[in-house]
Every structure is written in C-alpha cells, then in structure tokens.
Design a protein around this motif. Structure first.
Motif, PDB file in Angstrom:
ATOM      1  N   SER A 195      28.219-117.098  27.166  1.00 31.89           N
ATOM      2  CA  SER A 195      28.334-117.179  25.709  1.00 31.89           C
ATOM      3  C   SER A 195      29.779-117.495  25.336  1.00 31.89           C
ATOM      4  CB  SER A 195      27.919-115.853  25.076  1.00 31.89           C
ATOM      5  OG  SER A 195      28.886-114.852  25.369  1.00 31.89           O
ATOM      6  N   SER A 196      29.992-117.855  24.091  1.00 25.90           N
ATOM      7  CA  SER A 196      31.363-118.105  23.646  1.00 25.90           C
ATOM      8  C   SER A 196      32.182-116.817  23.742  1.00 25.90           C
ATOM      9  CB  SER A 196      31.392-118.670  22.229  1.00 25.90           C
ATOM     10  OG  SER A 196      30.773-117.788  21.323  1.00 25.90           O
ATOM     11  N   HIS A 197      31.547-115.674  23.553  1.00 25.49           N
ATOM     12  CA  HIS A 197      32.240-114.385  23.711  1.00 25.49           C
ATOM     13  C   HIS A 197      32.660-114.181  25.167  1.00 25.49           C
ATOM     14  CE1 HIS A 197      32.927-110.136  24.306  1.00 25.49           C
ATOM     15  NE2 HIS A 197      32.926-109.930  23.009  1.00 25.49           N
ATOM     16  N   ASP A 198      31.761-114.526  26.118  1.00 26.86           N
ATOM     17  CA  ASP A 198      32.089-114.416  27.549  1.00 26.86           C
ATOM     18  C   ASP A 198      33.290-115.290  27.893  1.00 26.86           C
ATOM     19  OD1 ASP A 198      29.824-112.786  27.905  1.00 26.86           O
ATOM     20  OD2 ASP A 198      28.593-114.449  28.640  1.00 26.86           O
ATOM     21  N   VAL A 199      33.275-116.525  27.400  1.00 25.35           N
ATOM     22  CA  VAL A 199      34.368-117.462  27.678  1.00 25.35           C
ATOM     23  C   VAL A 199      35.667-116.936  27.079  1.00 25.35           C
ATOM     24  CG1 VAL A 199      35.231-119.793  27.206  1.00 25.35           C
ATOM     25  CG2 VAL A 199      32.855-119.458  27.916  1.00 25.35           C
ATOM     26  N   GLN A 200      35.603-116.414  25.865  1.00 27.56           N
ATOM     27  CA  GLN A 200      36.797-115.860  25.223  1.00 27.56           C
ATOM     28  C   GLN A 200      37.306-114.644  26.000  1.00 27.56           C
ATOM     29  OE1 GLN A 200      36.206-114.570  21.176  1.00 27.56           O
ATOM     30  NE2 GLN A 200      38.400-114.313  20.823  1.00 27.56           N
ATOM     31  N   HIS A 219      41.308-109.461  37.507  1.00 28.79           N
ATOM     32  CA  HIS A 219      40.662-110.335  38.483  1.00 28.79           C
ATOM     33  C   HIS A 219      39.233-109.859  38.726  1.00 28.79           C
ATOM     34  CE1 HIS A 219      40.853-112.211  42.793  1.00 28.79           C
ATOM     35  NE2 HIS A 219      39.920-112.739  42.053  1.00 28.79           N
ATOM     36  N   HIS A 220      39.065-108.556  38.903  1.00 26.15           N
ATOM     37  CA  HIS A 220      37.737-107.989  39.135  1.00 26.15           C
ATOM     38  C   HIS A 220      36.813-108.275  37.941  1.00 26.15           C
ATOM     39  CE1 HIS A 220      34.691-105.246  40.608  1.00 26.15           C
ATOM     40  NE2 HIS A 220      34.635-104.741  39.388  1.00 26.15           N
ATOM     41  N   GLU A 221      37.309-108.066  36.725  1.00 27.02           N
ATOM     42  CA  GLU A 221      36.497-108.303  35.531  1.00 27.02           C
ATOM     43  C   GLU A 221      36.144-109.783  35.367  1.00 27.02           C
ATOM     44  OE1 GLU A 221      37.843-106.372  31.894  1.00 27.02           O
ATOM     45  OE2 GLU A 221      38.898-104.889  33.123  1.00 27.02           O
ATOM     46  N   ILE A 222      37.101-110.660  35.672  1.00 29.40           N
ATOM     47  CA  ILE A 222      36.842-112.101  35.578  1.00 29.40           C
ATOM     48  C   ILE A 222      35.780-112.508  36.592  1.00 29.40           C
ATOM     49  CG2 ILE A 222      37.839-114.383  36.027  1.00 29.40           C
ATOM     50  CD1 ILE A 222      40.430-113.339  34.722  1.00 29.40           C
ATOM     51  N   ALA A 223      35.785-111.914  37.759  1.00 30.56           N
ATOM     52  CA  ALA A 223      34.773-112.219  38.770  1.00 30.56           C
ATOM     53  C   ALA A 223      33.405-111.681  38.364  1.00 30.56           C
ATOM     54  CB  ALA A 223      35.183-111.630  40.115  1.00 30.56           C
ATOM     55  N   ALA A 224      33.382-110.488  37.802  1.00 30.16           N
ATOM     56  CA  ALA A 224      32.113-109.825  37.493  1.00 30.16           C
ATOM     57  C   ALA A 224      31.336-110.504  36.369  1.00 30.16           C
ATOM     58  CB  ALA A 224      32.373-108.363  37.144  1.00 30.16           C
ATOM     59  N   LEU A 225      32.020-111.012  35.366  1.00 28.46           N
ATOM     60  CA  LEU A 225      31.326-111.568  34.207  1.00 28.46           C
ATOM     61  C   LEU A 225      30.453-112.777  34.561  1.00 28.46           C
ATOM     62  CD1 LEU A 225      30.745-111.219  31.230  1.00 28.46           C
ATOM     63  CD2 LEU A 225      32.780-112.558  30.746  1.00 28.46           C
ATOM     64  N   PRO A 226      30.983-113.819  35.199  1.00 26.77           N
ATOM     65  CA  PRO A 226      30.097-114.939  35.562  1.00 26.77           C
ATOM     66  C   PRO A 226      28.985-114.503  36.532  1.00 26.77           C
ATOM     67  CG  PRO A 226      32.388-115.617  35.741  1.00 26.77           C
ATOM     68  CD  PRO A 226      32.381-114.137  35.509  1.00 26.77           C
ATOM     69  N   LEU A 227      29.301-113.617  37.465  1.00 22.88           N
ATOM     70  CA  LEU A 227      28.279-113.168  38.406  1.00 22.88           C
ATOM     71  C   LEU A 227      27.152-112.430  37.696  1.00 22.88           C
ATOM     72  CD1 LEU A 227      30.454-112.022  41.427  1.00 22.88           C
ATOM     73  CD2 LEU A 227      28.996-114.054  41.272  1.00 22.88           C
ATOM     74  N   ASN A 262      45.296-120.080  36.290  1.00 26.16           N
ATOM     75  CA  ASN A 262      44.355-121.180  36.483  1.00 26.16           C
ATOM     76  C   ASN A 262      42.958-120.851  35.971  1.00 26.16           C
ATOM     77  OD1 ASN A 262      45.679-123.581  37.832  1.00 26.16           O
ATOM     78  ND2 ASN A 262      46.538-121.833  38.920  1.00 26.16           N
ATOM     79  N   ARG A 263      42.537-119.617  36.084  1.00 27.79           N
ATOM     80  CA  ARG A 263      41.237-119.221  35.534  1.00 27.79           C
ATOM     81  C   ARG A 263      41.292-119.303  34.006  1.00 27.79           C
ATOM     82  NH1 ARG A 263      36.584-119.947  37.813  1.00 27.79           N
ATOM     83  NH2 ARG A 263      36.113-118.141  39.041  1.00 27.79           N
ATOM     84  N   HIS A 264      42.411-118.860  33.427  1.00 22.22           N
ATOM     85  CA  HIS A 264      42.607-118.964  31.982  1.00 22.22           C
ATOM     86  C   HIS A 264      42.536-120.434  31.556  1.00 22.22           C
ATOM     87  CE1 HIS A 264      44.318-118.079  28.014  1.00 22.22           C
ATOM     88  NE2 HIS A 264      45.123-119.105  28.214  1.00 22.22           N
ATOM     89  N   ALA A 265      43.245-121.289  32.281  1.00 23.63           N
ATOM     90  CA  ALA A 265      43.262-122.722  31.950  1.00 23.63           C
ATOM     91  C   ALA A 265      41.849-123.298  31.980  1.00 23.63           C
ATOM     92  CB  ALA A 265      44.166-123.474  32.917  1.00 23.63           C
ATOM     93  N   GLU A 266      41.072-122.931  32.981  1.00 21.96           N
ATOM     94  CA  GLU A 266      39.711-123.451  33.089  1.00 21.96           C
ATOM     95  C   GLU A 266      38.886-123.098  31.845  1.00 21.96           C
ATOM     96  OE1 GLU A 266      35.702-123.016  35.809  1.00 21.96           O
ATOM     97  OE2 GLU A 266      37.261-121.506  35.963  1.00 21.96           O
ATOM     98  N   PHE A 267      39.028-121.889  31.360  1.00 24.40           N
ATOM     99  CA  PHE A 267      38.180-121.433  30.265  1.00 24.40           C
ATOM    100  C   PHE A 267      38.729-121.746  28.873  1.00 24.40           C
ATOM    101  CE2 PHE A 267      36.129-119.329  33.740  1.00 24.40           C
ATOM    102  CZ  PHE A 267      34.793-119.402  33.380  1.00 24.40           C
TER     103      PHE A 267
END
Length: 158
Positions: free
Chosen positions: A49-54, A80-88, A139-144
């Motif tokens: 969702s846009s909330h997830d991306v934000q 890092h852990h939270e960024i990994a968990a959300l897409p998974l 780089n993860r920030h840049a991607e999103f």
C-alpha cells in the motif's frame, strides 16, 4: 569469546559462515514459471500500500537515526529488520534479500557488538557496522521514493 590475538574464535565464526552461506543461496532464488507463462513472482503476493511504501521510505531515512555508537547501530538494525519484515508480510519478493543479512545481524553481528570484550575497539566495530547498515538504508530508501539506487545495490532489490 575473544582469542588472545584479538581474532574471533571458531565457535563464533562457524555460525557466521553458515549464515553467510544462507545469504548467498538466497541471492539467486531462480524464476519459476506460472501456467500462463508469466513469472511466478509477477503473480504472487499483494501490492504494498502507499502507507507501506511510506513506512519503508521513512525507516530508510538515515537523517533520523538516533544516537551514536551502539545505540545508533541498534536503531539501524531494528530499521533493517522492519524494512525486511514489511514486504515479506505481503509476500512481496523485495523482502527476500534482507532475510540473510537480518539473520546474520541478529545471530552473529549484534551479539558480538553488544559484548564489549569481543573486539579490541568497540566504537570502531560499531562504526563499521553502522556504515554497512547506512548503505543498505540509503539505497532501500531511494528505491521506495523513486530515487536512483546505487548500481552496486540495485541487483539486490530487483
């Protein structure tokens, strides 16, 4: 435990090497094909969702990392852990790359970082780990936020 020479003992090195092997094997998951001829990855999972991306973009914003030394490293590791968990949690394959580094971080890196006797210069060790996490977060920030991702990291986020 710290060896007399200051090197990491084999009891700590073996689990680290096992985790690194898991990371390498996850880097190339292969591409299975769906019945319609599309990539399975193209038909699996739910869209973020846009909330997830934000949320991911906010977690990747290094300007908001807190503290210095070990507290800063703890903050970066948690992000890092939270960024990994959300897409998974959404079955989004973009979370797969992070599984290996999160496991290595949780089981090998952070326990050593929290043990002041494990390295001769803890502040230097914290700094090295923070810099690696910083690169990931930037780089993860840049991607999103649709900024260019460093080409060295781009392949991990495909």
């Amino acid at each position: 435990m710290r060896a007399q020479s200051g090197a990491i003992t084999s009891t700590r090195l073996v689990p680290l090497l096992v985790e690194m092997g898991a990371t390498v094997s996850l880097r190339s998951p292969g591409v299975a094909t769906a019945a319609s001829g599309e990539s399975v990855f193209a038909v699996c999972g739910r869209s973020l969702s846009s909330h997830d991306v934000q949320t991911i973009a906010s977690l990747g914003a290094i300007s908001t990392l807190r503290g210095a030394g070990l507290p800063r490293l703890e903050d970066a590791a948690e992000r890092h852990h939270e960024i990994a968990a959300l897409p998974l949690s959404r079955d989004d394959r973009r979370g797969l790359f992070s599984v290996g580094p999160v496991a290595v971080e949780a089981d090998a890196v952070m326990p050593l970082q929290r043990d002041p006797g494990s390295v001769s210069n803890p502040e230097w060790a914290h700094s090295i780990s923070v810099q690696l996490r910083r690169r990931y977060l930037v780089n993860r920030h840049a991607e999103f936020v649709s900024f260019p991702v460093n080409p060295l990291w781009d392949k991990y986020f495909e």
